[in-house]
Design an enzyme around this catalytic site. Structure first.
Site, mmCIF file in Angstrom:
data_model
loop_
_atom_site.group_PDB
_atom_site.id
_atom_site.type_symbol
_atom_site.label_atom_id
_atom_site.label_comp_id
_atom_site.label_asym_id
_atom_site.label_seq_id
_atom_site.Cartn_x
_atom_site.Cartn_y
_atom_site.Cartn_z
ATOM 1 N N GLU A 38 -8.254 0.079 -9.318
ATOM 2 C CA GLU A 38 -7.594 0.946 -8.343
ATOM 3 C C GLU A 38 -7.758 2.418 -8.703
ATOM 4 O OE1 GLU A 38 -3.845 -1.497 -6.614
ATOM 5 O OE2 GLU A 38 -3.966 -1.414 -8.802
ATOM 6 N N ALA A 43 -2.647 -3.024 -15.561
ATOM 7 C CA ALA A 43 -1.302 -2.621 -15.935
ATOM 8 C C ALA A 43 -0.883 -3.263 -17.249
ATOM 9 C CB ALA A 43 -0.318 -3.012 -14.830
#
Length: 255
Positions: free
Chosen positions: A109, A61
């Site tokens: 992910e 992120a």
């Protein structure tokens, strides 16, 4: 655009392009969600590749962006974050992740959302969120445990350590390790092969496996049985069986 969809030979490549590390900021997450929906809807896309380029898949992120968010903001954003990844996981077509360099945090992910993962021999994967005082928030605690088992998943999540390609292969986090220069080429070969297959049967197989993993065995068998019987109404089933009888196995060509 930080994410694009390019289609060739019925294969759609969802390409992350946010140099230098493909950090998954909010705009990138939303664009990923949008393109997963487009790949799902388009009839000319029959298989999908997730790719971050030659150097890096996605290093997680955008931490600077996240640092500015408080609890209330993340309560609102966390659902959209998960939804963007779930949209990729639910593309009802074969999806392969071509993993080069780092696939960390959200990058790992995202790779977990694929059906198959081909990694470069220099790839490093992991869920380092614990080092930020966090846990994975885009499906890592759930998809990782389902893929490699709870104990191995807890090892990676608790420690935040990076896993090199060979260890990732050993524990089942990736399915194939190849030289870095061959990652996209091999992912494309996998995708092209499946793009030529029976689209509805592939969708049925994917949904049966994925939905079955989320329920008990009897319900899973019911899902399988309903799809199996339903496929007898398709032209692909007629084409496949006719080819088998007339020409032998493995020679059917599907539209």
């Amino acid at each position: 655009m930080t994410v694009s969809l390019e289609v060739s030979d019925n294969v759609g490549t969802i390409r992350l392009d946010r140099p230098p590390m493909n950090a998954l900021d909010i705009a990138t997450q939303d664009r990923l969600h949008e393109l997963a929906g487009e790949a799902t809807r388009r009839d000319d896309v029959r298989a999908v590749i997730l790719y971050g380029g030659e150097k890096v898949f996605a290093a997680g992120a955008d931490i600077k962006e996240m640092q500015a968010m408080d609890h209330a903001a993340m309560v609102v954003r966390s659902k959209a974050l998960q939804d963007s990844f779930t949209a990729v996981a639910r593309i009802p077509k074969p999806v392969v992740a071509a993993v080069t360099g780092y696939a960390l945090g959200g990058g790992c992910e995202l790779a977990l959302c694929a059906d198959f993962r081909i990694a470069a021999d220099n790839a490093k994967l992991g869920q380092p969120e614990i080092l930020l005082g966090l846990i994975p928030g885009a499906g890592g605690t759930q998809r990782l445990a389902r893929l490699i088992g709870p104990s191995k998943a807890k090892d990676l999540i608790f420690t935040g350590r990076h896993v090199k390609a060979e260890e990732a292969l050993t524990i089942g986090l990736v399915d194939r390790v190849v030289p870095a220069a061959e990652v996209y080429e091999q992912a494309r070969a996998w995708a092209v092969r499946l793009a030529r297959g029976p689209a509805l049967a592939l969708r049925a197989a994917k949904e049966s496996v994925d939905a079955g993993l989320e329920t008990d065995i009897d319900t899973g068998l019911t899902i399988e049985r309903n799809w199996f019987a339903g496929l007898f109404a398709t032209e692909d089933r007629e084409r496949g069986m006719r080819s088998f009888v007339e020409e032998g196995p493995g020679k059917a060509e599907f539209l």
